[in-house]
Design a protein around this motif. Structure first.
Motif, mmCIF file in Angstrom:
data_model
loop_
_atom_site.group_PDB
_atom_site.id
_atom_site.type_symbol
_atom_site.label_atom_id
_atom_site.label_comp_id
_atom_site.label_asym_id
_atom_site.label_seq_id
_atom_site.Cartn_x
_atom_site.Cartn_y
_atom_site.Cartn_z
ATOM 1 N N LEU A 49 0.823 -1.220 0.000
ATOM 2 C CA LEU A 49 0.000 0.000 0.000
ATOM 3 C C LEU A 49 0.858 1.271 0.000
ATOM 4 O O LEU A 49 0.331 2.379 -0.100
ATOM 5 C CB LEU A 49 -0.920 0.018 1.232
ATOM 6 N N LYS A 52 0.347 3.716 -2.818
ATOM 7 C CA LYS A 52 -1.018 3.846 -3.336
ATOM 8 C C LYS A 52 -1.651 5.183 -2.922
ATOM 9 O O LYS A 52 -1.399 5.677 -1.821
ATOM 10 C CB LYS A 52 -1.899 2.712 -2.790
ATOM 11 N N GLU A 56 -7.305 4.439 -2.500
ATOM 12 C CA GLU A 56 -7.040 2.993 -2.583
ATOM 13 C C GLU A 56 -6.677 2.401 -1.219
ATOM 14 O O GLU A 56 -7.066 1.284 -0.896
ATOM 15 C CB GLU A 56 -5.909 2.712 -3.583
ATOM 16 N N ALA A 60 -8.847 -0.495 0.761
ATOM 17 C CA ALA A 60 -8.214 -1.706 1.283
ATOM 18 C C ALA A 60 -8.503 -1.880 2.773
ATOM 19 O O ALA A 60 -8.790 -2.983 3.238
ATOM 20 C CB ALA A 60 -6.704 -1.652 1.035
ATOM 21 N N ASP A 76 -15.137 1.115 -3.547
ATOM 22 C CA ASP A 76 -14.110 1.861 -4.292
ATOM 23 C C ASP A 76 -14.652 3.216 -4.739
ATOM 24 O O ASP A 76 -13.984 4.245 -4.590
ATOM 25 C CB ASP A 76 -13.673 1.086 -5.554
ATOM 26 N N CYS A 79 -15.014 5.629 -1.854
ATOM 27 C CA CYS A 79 -13.717 6.146 -1.398
ATOM 28 C C CYS A 79 -13.186 7.202 -2.355
ATOM 29 O O CYS A 79 -12.652 8.226 -1.932
ATOM 30 C CB CYS A 79 -12.699 5.011 -1.254
ATOM 31 N N ARG A 80 -13.349 6.940 -3.664
ATOM 32 C CA ARG A 80 -12.849 7.925 -4.630
ATOM 33 C C ARG A 80 -13.604 9.237 -4.516
ATOM 34 O O ARG A 80 -13.023 10.315 -4.562
ATOM 35 C CB ARG A 80 -12.964 7.386 -6.061
#
Ligand SMILES: *Cc1c(COP(=O)(O)O)cnc(C)c1O
Length: 450
Positions: A49, A52, A56, A60, A76, A79-80
């Motif tokens: 990680l 990253k 990301e 995780a 995902d 989070c973005r």
């Protein structure tokens, strides 16, 4: 993947799924939910990680807790969209860094949890009938972060209670200028009065027609996202291998709980320094083993930390095998030896806080506001006693521009105002006023939401 379950610190309520824990906030036995069996990082996972981007790392970490509730693609995407801002790790010298968690829309670290929780609630309520009412008490930054996080989320209403005398004008405007599904209520009293009204409403059977929940840091949804930035800092600065000391300015002990959970997941955390203002019930507890809440809480410069009985401390105690009930009675002592090994506590008065803001600027051109200064002072003290530490991170929890008068008085210039804060200046404010009286509050809830 198997779903995780969540259990109450008061041990009297049944275990629930993440969705239930999120929507309820507090457990029916008035305890706080914690994951049963904390998930661990796989071997090599942390190292993988280290380069990253933040979203990301977030996916995780959070994926381990949300499996079975949110699909990986959905997580995902959340989070973005939640973490579309910077997370600066400012190098101060060879071993010390400041992690700035102030680049979100309300310029405090509470945006990290608020924005993720807003998205999780949105996903869970997408097809729900009826409105969910989120009640929250704030001493400064929770309210604005929660208000922004849930603004325009369908089927969700937010009511924020705050003590007008204890919040800055900028903090207030971030709650009172949104409108729509956000209602700001100034309560004539202290933060504790606001919190007491909210707690009473949750316990009030006669309000059962209103679907109430909490977004205070008692909600597990406010904690899980706060694990992520500790992981992010540790993998960036130490590759997920070198042990890191974190210093966390603490009030309700939700932020530091993120570091503690990260450590239990297997992140190499050398020590968590918790630094409080004059509300020093926890540093005293670590010294003496006796817990005495501070009533009423003391008003300090670092106003978002004016908490005399931090609700999350029950979670800390539970993770060390003890039991602290919601009234602040220690029913079972935790393992004090282990607690002291993992957590080191100190407190700072307002004059020490001011002197720290000046010293940090003079010595390092490091710009701090009062909360971050309490954390920085905590780290300075810790390093004096533990000089061999290799990697240390002090957490800055708010943007200095949220405290322009204080910073200008101490440093001779006003901090540059970020776009997000400047935008609220000109907007009209809307705010209800209420005495610190439960009957009036109850009436307001019924008038507005039933
Ligand atoms: C809320 C807050 C804190 C305290 O965090 P806890 O999770 O309550 O310990 C510190 N600094 C700022 C700026 C805050 O808004």
């Amino acid at each position: 993947m198997e779903q995780m379950s969540y259990a109450s610190t008061n041990r009297q309520a049944p275990e629930v799924t993440l969705a239930e824990a999120l929507l309820r906030g507090q457990a029916p036995d008035r305890g706080l939910y914690l994951p049963v069996g904390i998930p661990r990082f796989a071997p090599g996972e942390l190292a993988s990680l280290s380069d990253k981007p933040y979203p990301e790392v977030a996916a995780a970490v959070l994926g381990k807790f949300t499996a079975g509730t949110f699909a990986p693609d959905e997580l995902d995407a959340m989070c973005r969209s939640a973490y579309d801002y910077e997370v600066p790790l400012e190098r101060v010298d060879d071993r010390r860094h400041v992690m700035r968690l102030d680049r979100g829309p309300t310029a405090s670290f509470k945006d990290f949890a608020g924005r993720m929780m807003g998205r999780m609630f949105g996903a869970l309520r997408r097809n729900a009938a009826g409105r969910l009412v989120i009640l929250t008490a704030t001493s400064g930054d929770t309210g604005s972060a929660v208000a922004h996080a849930f603004y325009r989320i369908p089927n969700v209403e937010v009511m924020v209670l705050f003590p007008p005398a204890e919040v800055s004008a900028r903090q207030r405007k971030q709650m009172t200028t949104l409108g729509g599904n956000i209602t700001a209520v100034g309560v004539d009293g202290k933060f504790d009065d606001c919190q007491a009204l909210v707690k009473q409403a949750f316990a009030d059977e006669s309000l059962r027609g209103v679907e109430l929940t909490s977004a205070n840091s008692i909600n597990i949804g406010r904690l899980l996202p706060q694990i992520v930035y500790y992981v992010y800092a540790a993998v960036r600065l130490g590759g997920g291998v070198a042990p890191v000391v974190f210093s966390v300015p603490s009030g309700n002990f939700g932020d530091m709980m993120g570091a503690l959970l990260a450590s239990r997941m297997g992140l190499p955390v050398e020590r968590i320094v918790v630094a409080t203002n004059a509300n020093d019930e926890v540093p005293r507890f670590l010294q003496t083993g006796e817990y005495h809440k501070i009533v009423p809480s003391k008003s300090c410069l670092s106003n978002a930390m004016n908490v005399g009985h931090p609700s999350n401390f029950a979670r800390v105690i539970a993770l060390f095998g003890g039991w602290l009930d919601e009234a602040g009675t220690l029913r079972q002592a935790p393992d004090m030896g282990r607690l002291r090994q993992e957590i080191w506590a100190t407190s700072a008065g307002d004059e020490e806080t001011r002197a720290t803001i000046q010293r940090a600027w003079r010595e390092h051109k490091l710009l701090l506001e009062p909360h971050g200064a309490v954390g920085w002072l905590g780290l300075e003290r810790y390093l004096r006693e533990h000089p061999t530490v290799a990697v240390a991170v002090s957490v800055e929890t708010a943007h200095p521009a949220k405290f322009p008068e204080e910073v200008e008085r101490l440093l001779g210039f006003a901090p540059e105002v970020p776009e997000s804060l400047a935008a609220v200046e000109a907007k009209p404010e809307e705010c209800l006023r209420l005495p610190a009286d439960y009957d009036e509050f109850r009436k307001l809830l019924l008038d507005k939401y039933s």
